[in-house]
Design a protein around this motif. Structure first.
Motif, short mmCIF file in Angstrom:
data_model
loop_
_atom_site.label_atom_id
_atom_site.label_comp_id
_atom_site.label_asym_id
_atom_site.label_seq_id
_atom_site.Cartn_x
_atom_site.Cartn_y
_atom_site.Cartn_z
N VAL A 1 8.69 12.12 -4.96
CA VAL A 1 7.99 10.86 -4.71
C VAL A 1 8.55 10.26 -3.43
CG1 VAL A 1 7.48 8.55 -5.59
CG2 VAL A 1 7.66 10.49 -7.17
N VAL A 2 7.68 9.96 -2.49
CA VAL A 2 8.10 9.43 -1.20
C VAL A 2 7.22 8.24 -0.85
CG1 VAL A 2 8.38 9.96 1.25
CG2 VAL A 2 8.81 11.72 -0.45
N ALA A 3 7.80 7.20 -0.29
CA ALA A 3 7.03 6.04 0.16
C ALA A 3 7.40 5.75 1.61
CB ALA A 3 7.35 4.82 -0.70
N ALA A 4 6.43 5.26 2.35
CA ALA A 4 6.67 4.85 3.74
C ALA A 4 6.29 3.38 3.85
CB ALA A 4 5.82 5.68 4.69
N ARG A 5 7.10 2.62 4.52
CA ARG A 5 6.76 1.21 4.70
C ARG A 5 6.47 0.93 6.17
NH1 ARG A 5 11.64 -2.83 4.73
NH2 ARG A 5 12.81 -1.90 6.41
N ASN A 6 5.86 -0.20 6.41
CA ASN A 6 5.44 -0.58 7.76
C ASN A 6 4.54 0.50 8.37
OD1 ASN A 6 6.87 -3.02 7.67
ND2 ASN A 6 8.73 -2.00 8.35
N SER A 7 3.73 1.08 7.54
CA SER A 7 2.77 2.09 7.96
C SER A 7 1.40 1.59 7.53
CB SER A 7 3.11 3.43 7.31
OG SER A 7 2.25 4.43 7.79
N ASN A 8 0.37 2.30 7.84
CA ASN A 8 -0.96 1.87 7.45
C ASN A 8 -1.83 3.10 7.30
OD1 ASN A 8 -3.34 0.28 7.04
ND2 ASN A 8 -2.38 -1.36 8.18
N HIS A 9 -3.10 2.95 7.53
CA HIS A 9 -4.07 4.01 7.28
C HIS A 9 -3.65 5.32 7.94
CE1 HIS A 9 -7.56 6.09 6.24
NE2 HIS A 9 -8.49 5.32 6.75
N PHE A 10 -3.82 6.44 7.22
CA PHE A 10 -3.33 7.73 7.69
C PHE A 10 -4.41 8.78 7.81
CE2 PHE A 10 -1.88 8.98 3.11
CZ PHE A 10 -3.15 8.75 2.64
N GLY A 11 -5.65 8.39 7.89
CA GLY A 11 -6.74 9.35 8.01
C GLY A 11 -7.25 9.75 6.64
#
Length: 95
Positions: free
Chosen positions: A22-32
């Motif tokens: 399980v991985v989360a990314a923050r300060n990111s947005n739409h990824f295609g």
């Protein structure tokens, strides 16, 4: 996409080592396309989930200000018959 690629590589490595990744990314947005990332797990014979939020870009029904985004999510799971027989769920509608 650089963040997504690193996240999926990390999740797949963790899943191989521990049974789940399980991985989360923050300060990111739409990824295609969400299916692109979930398919990486499917190709490795694993269940793949991918989802993100998007910035509000559309008005809700009857509204006149931007309030909703597509917020895509995807789930792919291999079937007993192998990767060719798969369960795939995708959603990308304004919430």
């Amino acid at each position: 996409a650089v963040v997504c690629n690193l996240a999926m590589e990390t999740a797949l490595r963790l899943a191989k080592e521990h049974g789940v990744g399980v991985v989360a990314a923050r300060n990111s947005n739409h990824f295609g396309a969400a299916g692109y990332w979930a398919n990486q797990a499917l190709s490795a014979g694993m269940i793949g989930l991918s989802f993100t939020n998007t910035a509000p870009f559309a008005a809700a029904t009857g509204g006149c200000t931007r309030a909703v985004g597509t917020n895509p999510l995807c789930c792919f799971a291999p079937a007993a018959g192998g990767i060719v027989d798969t369960l795939g769920l995708r959603h990308a509608l304004p919430s």
